[in-house]
Design an enzyme around this catalytic site. Structure first.
Site, short mmCIF file in Angstrom:
data_model
loop_
_atom_site.label_atom_id
_atom_site.label_comp_id
_atom_site.label_asym_id
_atom_site.label_seq_id
_atom_site.Cartn_x
_atom_site.Cartn_y
_atom_site.Cartn_z
N HIS A 1 4.23 -17.80 49.58
CA HIS A 1 5.54 -18.32 49.97
C HIS A 1 5.63 -19.80 49.63
CE1 HIS A 1 9.18 -18.85 52.34
NE2 HIS A 1 8.60 -19.91 52.92
N ALA B 1 0.82 -1.21 0.00
CA ALA B 1 0.00 0.00 0.00
C ALA B 1 0.86 1.26 0.00
CB ALA B 1 -0.90 0.00 1.24
N ALA C 1 20.47 -9.16 20.47
CA ALA C 1 21.80 -9.75 20.71
C ALA C 1 21.77 -10.67 21.93
CB ALA C 1 22.83 -8.63 20.92
C1 LIG Z 1 13.91 -10.85 16.79
C2 LIG Z 1 12.87 -9.97 17.44
C3 LIG Z 1 12.27 -10.36 18.64
C4 LIG Z 1 11.32 -9.55 19.24
N1 LIG Z 1 10.77 -9.97 20.43
C5 LIG Z 1 9.87 -9.18 21.04
C6 LIG Z 1 9.27 -9.60 22.27
O1 LIG Z 1 9.55 -10.68 22.79
N2 LIG Z 1 8.36 -8.78 22.84
C7 LIG Z 1 8.01 -7.58 22.29
O2 LIG Z 1 7.17 -6.87 22.85
N3 LIG Z 1 8.56 -7.16 21.13
C8 LIG Z 1 9.48 -7.93 20.49
N4 LIG Z 1 10.03 -7.52 19.31
C9 LIG Z 1 9.59 -6.23 18.75
C10 LIG Z 1 8.22 -6.37 18.05
O3 LIG Z 1 8.30 -7.41 17.09
C11 LIG Z 1 7.84 -5.06 17.38
O4 LIG Z 1 7.85 -4.03 18.34
C12 LIG Z 1 6.44 -5.14 16.78
O5 LIG Z 1 6.36 -6.17 15.82
C13 LIG Z 1 6.10 -3.81 16.10
O6 LIG Z 1 4.83 -3.88 15.52
P1 LIG Z 1 4.45 -2.96 14.27
O7 LIG Z 1 3.02 -3.26 13.99
O8 LIG Z 1 4.86 -1.58 14.50
O9 LIG Z 1 5.38 -3.48 13.07
P2 LIG Z 1 5.62 -4.89 12.42
O10 LIG Z 1 5.30 -5.99 13.35
O11 LIG Z 1 6.97 -4.85 11.83
O12 LIG Z 1 4.53 -4.98 11.26
C14 LIG Z 1 4.57 -4.12 10.15
C15 LIG Z 1 3.86 -4.82 8.99
O13 LIG Z 1 3.66 -3.88 7.95
C16 LIG Z 1 3.84 -4.53 6.70
N5 LIG Z 1 4.11 -3.48 5.72
C17 LIG Z 1 5.17 -2.62 5.70
N6 LIG Z 1 5.03 -1.75 4.68
C18 LIG Z 1 3.88 -2.07 4.03
C19 LIG Z 1 3.19 -1.53 2.90
N7 LIG Z 1 3.65 -0.46 2.26
N8 LIG Z 1 2.05 -2.11 2.51
C20 LIG Z 1 1.55 -3.20 3.17
N9 LIG Z 1 2.15 -3.75 4.24
C21 LIG Z 1 3.29 -3.18 4.68
C22 LIG Z 1 5.02 -5.47 6.98
O14 LIG Z 1 5.03 -6.52 6.03
C23 LIG Z 1 4.70 -5.95 8.39
O15 LIG Z 1 3.93 -7.13 8.37
C24 LIG Z 1 10.95 -8.31 18.65
C25 LIG Z 1 11.54 -7.92 17.45
C26 LIG Z 1 12.48 -8.73 16.85
C27 LIG Z 1 13.11 -8.29 15.55
N1 LIG Z 2 12.07 -9.01 24.39
C1 LIG Z 2 11.76 -7.98 23.62
O1 LIG Z 2 10.86 -7.22 23.92
C2 LIG Z 2 12.52 -7.76 22.35
C3 LIG Z 2 13.32 -8.76 21.83
C4 LIG Z 2 14.02 -8.51 20.67
C5 LIG Z 2 13.89 -7.28 20.04
N2 LIG Z 2 13.10 -6.34 20.57
C6 LIG Z 2 13.00 -5.01 19.95
O2 LIG Z 2 13.50 -5.08 18.63
C7 LIG Z 2 14.26 -3.92 18.35
C8 LIG Z 2 15.60 -4.30 17.80
O3 LIG Z 2 16.42 -4.90 18.81
P1 LIG Z 2 17.98 -4.72 18.77
O4 LIG Z 2 18.55 -5.45 19.91
O5 LIG Z 2 18.50 -4.98 17.40
O6 LIG Z 2 18.12 -3.16 18.95
P2 LIG Z 2 18.37 -2.24 20.24
O7 LIG Z 2 18.18 -0.86 19.76
O8 LIG Z 2 17.60 -2.74 21.39
O9 LIG Z 2 19.91 -2.48 20.58
C9 LIG Z 2 20.90 -2.18 19.65
C10 LIG Z 2 22.25 -2.40 20.29
O10 LIG Z 2 23.24 -2.26 19.30
C11 LIG Z 2 24.24 -1.34 19.74
N3 LIG Z 2 24.76 -0.70 18.56
C12 LIG Z 2 24.18 0.25 17.80
N4 LIG Z 2 24.97 0.57 16.75
C13 LIG Z 2 26.07 -0.22 16.84
C14 LIG Z 2 27.24 -0.38 16.06
N5 LIG Z 2 27.44 0.33 14.96
N6 LIG Z 2 28.15 -1.29 16.47
C15 LIG Z 2 27.96 -2.03 17.57
N7 LIG Z 2 26.87 -1.92 18.35
C16 LIG Z 2 25.93 -1.02 17.99
C17 LIG Z 2 23.53 -0.43 20.72
O11 LIG Z 2 24.43 0.11 21.64
C18 LIG Z 2 22.56 -1.40 21.38
O12 LIG Z 2 23.18 -2.11 22.41
C19 LIG Z 2 14.33 -3.11 19.62
O13 LIG Z 2 13.42 -2.06 19.54
C20 LIG Z 2 13.92 -4.06 20.70
O14 LIG Z 2 13.21 -3.42 21.73
C21 LIG Z 2 12.42 -6.54 21.72
#
Ligand SMILES: Cc1cc2nc3c(=O)[nH]c(=O)nc-3n(C[C@H](O)[C@H](O)[C@H](O)COP(=O)(O)OP(=O)(O)OC[C@H]3O[C@@H](n4cnc5c(N)ncnc54)[C@H](O)[C@@H]3O)c2cc1C
Ligand SMILES: NC(=O)c1ccc[n+]([C@@H]2O[C@H](COP(=O)([O-])OP(=O)(O)OC[C@H]3O[C@@H](n4cnc5c(N)ncnc54)[C@H](O)[C@@H]3O)[C@@H](O)[C@H]2O)c1
Length: 496
Positions: free
Chosen positions: A474, A134, A204
């Protein structure tokens, strides 16, 4: 990996009763947590909603390649850690390796259960799901493109942007089958033997815990002296030490210069303030490198700027606290907005936007009471302010930090884990005689669950004297918070 497809422009769910039309109260771009929560709540409030998603499944990053598959892997590999601990307790067990096919099936079935369930729920709420890419043509018009048909146009009273984010690569170092982002790391057919992970954030640390538990020899290359360096120092140091204790090598003060292919893997060159004050580069080798240095918002399509949607220098869409963008009738939620990027924040933003559009005048999202959780081993979780950030606030007085010695807790001792728990309490300038809890920081096996109670206390600004009267069962991990509250209230029970 992203599962982008060029499916037909049609309802995604076979039993969706709502036929695609060209006119809606609300068109939402992106079906991740931000987009789908807006859709679900708006539909509940009676709006005609179209949800546009370019992937073949709904759920976005979180369900397909984020929260759910990582926690499925974590659930599986944490049993290896448990069985190692069990041996120390006299329970004889052996770890005979990982059936990766079975593990992959488990991970995928966890994802499928969530995306199918969501698809059905959207269908039940009469949300029209359309697969395609979109873009905004004008404030009330969205164009949808896919390969199978001509682009077509939808009209809407309001448009919600929820396009999410993608992993950021290192400069001039694109992702490959060896230099991985989290999508590629989730798609591996085997866990790497000796990976290097660059970054110290949630991605990480979670992958480090998963891989190390599974038998990989993990090295973390981090710029600061500890992981999660923007968290409260005590908490992030406690987690850093716990990871080191498990055998994860943490190379602090290091900046990756480049990654090169060698005969048998990869060579990561980095400068390190810790090991070489002359700035000479060091090298480590790896079979895979995971680059986890943050994510970039999906806002760089030209139509964002053409539609007049203002972004900050990182490309994040600027909104007010209700989600209005600079463009009338266009709203934004989730990872494209500045702030914490978690699914649970996106859910709440979606609810607030839906209720605002429906004219319900909701309260804005309370950005100060969003819990942060990292599903590492042990888990880390926090809510509210650390001591230093509380001290920097003008509206708080008499900041105090209360530290609870986690090994005083019976269940912590039995778990074999290390951890930490601290509370920050303060008085508000407008009510200087009432001490409230402004922050809670935990490293513990069940920190992700424990933080929910802390959220009630911090989010509702409960006075310490009242919170300390809550009775905890507890023996549980949750008693640690109860004991810390008693200590903060000047009445420590099982400690000096
Ligand atoms: C490895 C990893 C682990 C994570 N673990 C956690 C966790 O344990 N707990 C937690 O709270 N958060 C976690 N997060 C973060 C969480 O996934 C995001 O904060 C969340 O998905 C954000 O939701 P969103 O709707 O903003 O975007 P997204 O979930 O990224 O969804 C965006 C959607 O928009 C679609 N889209 C983009 N552009 C277009 C377009 N032009 N037209 C149509 N569709 C489009 C994409 O295909 C996608 O499906 C994790 C992230 C990663 C990468
Ligand atoms: N449990 C969860 O809720 C969960 C799990 C996974 C991811 N996420 C979300 O997904 C997003 C992505 O996670 P993320 O861990 O990639 O990002 P992040 O922003 O949480 O952490 C990025 C890390 O990379 C480091 N960094 C940035 N630039 C760098 C560079 N050039 N060289 C070396 N280190 C550098 C930063 O200091 C920081 O420690 C975050 O918003 C996170 O909150 C959430």
């Amino acid at each position: 990996m992203s599962t982008k497809t060029n499916t037909e422009v049609t309802d995604s769910s076979k039993n969706n009763h709502t036929a695609p039309s060209d006119s809606y109260d609300l068109v939402i771009i992106g079906a991740g947590p931000g987009g789908y929560s807006t859709a679900l709540r708006s539909a509940q409030l009676g709006a005609r909603v179209a949800l546009i998603e370019e992937d073949s499944t709904v759920g976005g990053t979180c369900l397909n390649r984020g929260c759910i598959p990582t926690k499925a892997l974590m659930s599986a590999t944490s049993t290896i850690t448990l069985s190692a601990h069990a041996r120390q307790l006299g329970i004889q067990s052996t770890f005979d390796g990982i059936d990766f096919n079975k593990l992959t099936t488990f991970k995928q079935s966890s994802v499928d259960a969530m995306t199918t369930g969501l698809s059905q729920l959207l269908s039940q709420r009469q949300v029209t799901v359309i697969h395609g890419r979109a873009s905004i043509l004008s404030p009330r018009t969205v164009e949808v493109t896919n390969d199978s048909k001509q682009p077509f146009v939808l009209h809407a009273n309001d448009i919600v942007l929820a396009t999410g984010a993608h992993s950021t690569p290192l400069p001039e170092q694109p992702f490959t089958s060896d230099i991985l982002d989290s999508d590629r790391a989730l798609d591996l057919k085997q866990f790497p033997e000796h990976p290097v992970i660059i970054g110290a954030g949630a991605v990480a640390v979670e992958f480090a815990s998963i891989w190390q538990a599974a038998g990989s020899q993990v090295r973390l290359l981090i710029r600061k002296d500890r992981v999660l360096s923007d968290w409260d120092r005590r908490t992030s140091m406690a987690l850093t030490r716990a990871l080191q204790k498990q055998g994860i090598e943490i190379i602090t003060g290091s900046q990756c210069a480049r990654i090169e292919h060698e005969h048998e893997g990869l060579c990561v060159s980095y400068s390190s303030s810790q090991t070489d004050s002359n700035g000479l580069e060091q090298q480590v080798t790896a079979d895979k490198v995971l680059v986890a240095i943050g994510r970039t918002p999906n806002t760089d399509d030209p139509w964002f700027a053409q539609a007049g949607i203002n972004t900050d220098p990182h490309g994040l869409v600027l909104t007010d606290s209700f989600g209005h963008t600079s463009c009338k009738h266009v709203w934004a939620v989730g990872d494209i907005t500045p702030g914490y990027h978690f699914a649970h924040r996106a859910f709440e933003q979606g609810i607030v936007v839906a209720e605002s559009i429906a004219g319900l005048n909701p309260l804005p999202v309370d950005e100060n009471s969003i819990p942060q959780v990292v599903f590492s081993t042990p888990q880390a979780a926090c809510i509210g302010l650390g001591k230093e950030s509380a001290e920097a606030r003008d509206d708080l007085l008499e900041i105090q930090e209360t530290i609870y010695p986690m090994l005083s807790n019976a269940r912590m001792r039995m778990s074999g884990s290390t951890g930490s728990l601290s509370l920050v309490t303060a008085c508000k300038t407008e009510d200087p005689t009432t001490r409230i809890v402004v922050g809670v920081h935990i490293v513990a096996p069940e920190a992700a669950e424990l933080i929910a109670e802390a959220e009630q206390i911090v989010g509702n600004q409960v006075p310490v004297s009242k919170a300390a009267r809550l009775i905890h069962p507890h023996p549980t991990f949750s008693e640690a918070l109860g004991e810390a509250l008693l200590k903060a209230d000047g009445r420590p029970l099982h400690m000096r």
